[in-house]
Design a protein around this motif. Structure first.
Motif, PDB file in Angstrom:
ATOM      1  N   HIS A 111      24.294 123.363  82.064  1.00 17.56           N
ATOM      2  CA  HIS A 111      22.871 123.429  82.419  1.00 17.56           C
ATOM      3  C   HIS A 111      22.737 124.146  83.762  1.00 17.56           C
ATOM      4  O   HIS A 111      23.488 123.845  84.701  1.00 17.56           O
ATOM      5  CB  HIS A 111      22.309 122.007  82.520  1.00 17.56           C
ATOM      6  N   PRO A 119      16.074 118.912  84.972  1.00 18.30           N
ATOM      7  CA  PRO A 119      16.490 119.039  83.576  1.00 18.30           C
ATOM      8  C   PRO A 119      15.473 119.883  82.804  1.00 18.30           C
ATOM      9  O   PRO A 119      14.416 120.251  83.338  1.00 18.30           O
ATOM     10  CB  PRO A 119      16.482 117.594  83.090  1.00 18.30           C
ATOM     11  N   ASP A 147      19.753 116.612  78.796  1.00 16.28           N
ATOM     12  CA  ASP A 147      20.481 116.908  80.033  1.00 16.28           C
ATOM     13  C   ASP A 147      20.756 115.639  80.840  1.00 16.28           C
ATOM     14  O   ASP A 147      20.670 115.634  82.071  1.00 16.28           O
ATOM     15  CB  ASP A 147      19.698 117.911  80.898  1.00 16.28           C
TER      16      ASP A 147
END
Length: 219
Positions: A111, A119, A147
């Motif tokens: 990520h 997130p 996430d």
């Protein structure tokens, strides 16, 4: 050392896929890409995989009415390829219980932010708008949230005064290409110990046989 069999799921250009392909080819990654699956017929990741001579499969999610049917089709392809670790490389789909039940603690994602901050989507612009001084990227194991899984590795980059979201994304991407193969290698060596939400990285010792067994502990 037995090579860890990877199943790569991608939706876009596939630059993280390329970093994994390069690591496997260079011998710095004790793994092999067993299959690359894309949900987007026009994904650049398919071209990269085909150029590298890898097995590919395109399963367009738009052809399915129910998410679970699409997910089940993908899981069947992964299992048919004897995949041991599922690697999300810009896969723009939320992972469902179908995946998690088939590959518990065996799905990994990267990520482009320092989780748990920012997130979701458009995270570089989020960091800039919030006035963050630093951003970066996070490799994490995937759980039922978005996430929210246990963090394996992170890399930090500064947010500069005149940064655009594109500028920041480009600098973060450089770090993604470094730490994603590193995290996969740690998994391949059996050096990830999961204790509740914490992932401990075990030292590499002569007494610890390298293997592709799943991480110890439970989440």
């Amino acid at each position: 050392m037995k090579k860890l069999r990877l199943g790569i799921l991608a939706s876009g250009g596939g630059t993280n896929l390329q970093s994994i392909i390069d690591g496997c080819a260079a011998g710095t990654l004790s793994a092999e890409v067993a299959i690359v699956i894309c949900n987007n017929p026009g994904a650049g990741a398919l071209t990269r995989a085909e150029t590298a001579g890898l097995k590919t499969c395109c399963i367009n999610h738009r052809d399915f009415t129910r998410r679970s049917d699409f997910d089940s089709k993908v899981v069947k392809q992964l299992q048919a390829a004897n995949v041991e670790l599922v690697v999300l490389a810009g896969f723009m789909r939320i992972i469902s219980p179908v995946f998690l039940e088939a590959y518990p603690q065996r799905i990994i994602n990267i990520h482009p932010a320092l989780l748990p901050a920012f997130p979701g989507l458009h995270v570089q612009q989020q960091a800039i708008d919030y006035g963050a001084r630093f951003s970066g990227c996070t490799v994490h194991l995937v759980d039922a949230g978005v996430d929210t899984g246990p963090i394996v590795l992170q890399a930090v980059v500064p947010v500069l005064e005149d940064d655009s979201a594109e500028d920041l994304a480009a600098r973060i991407l450089i770090e993604e290409h470094k730490i994603y193969p590193q995290a996969i290698q740690l998994f391949a060596e059996g050096r990830l110990l999961i204790e509740n939400r914490r992932v401990r990285i075990l030292p590499k010792t002569p007494n610890r046989p390298e293997s592709s067994d799943e991480p110890e502990g439970n989440d």
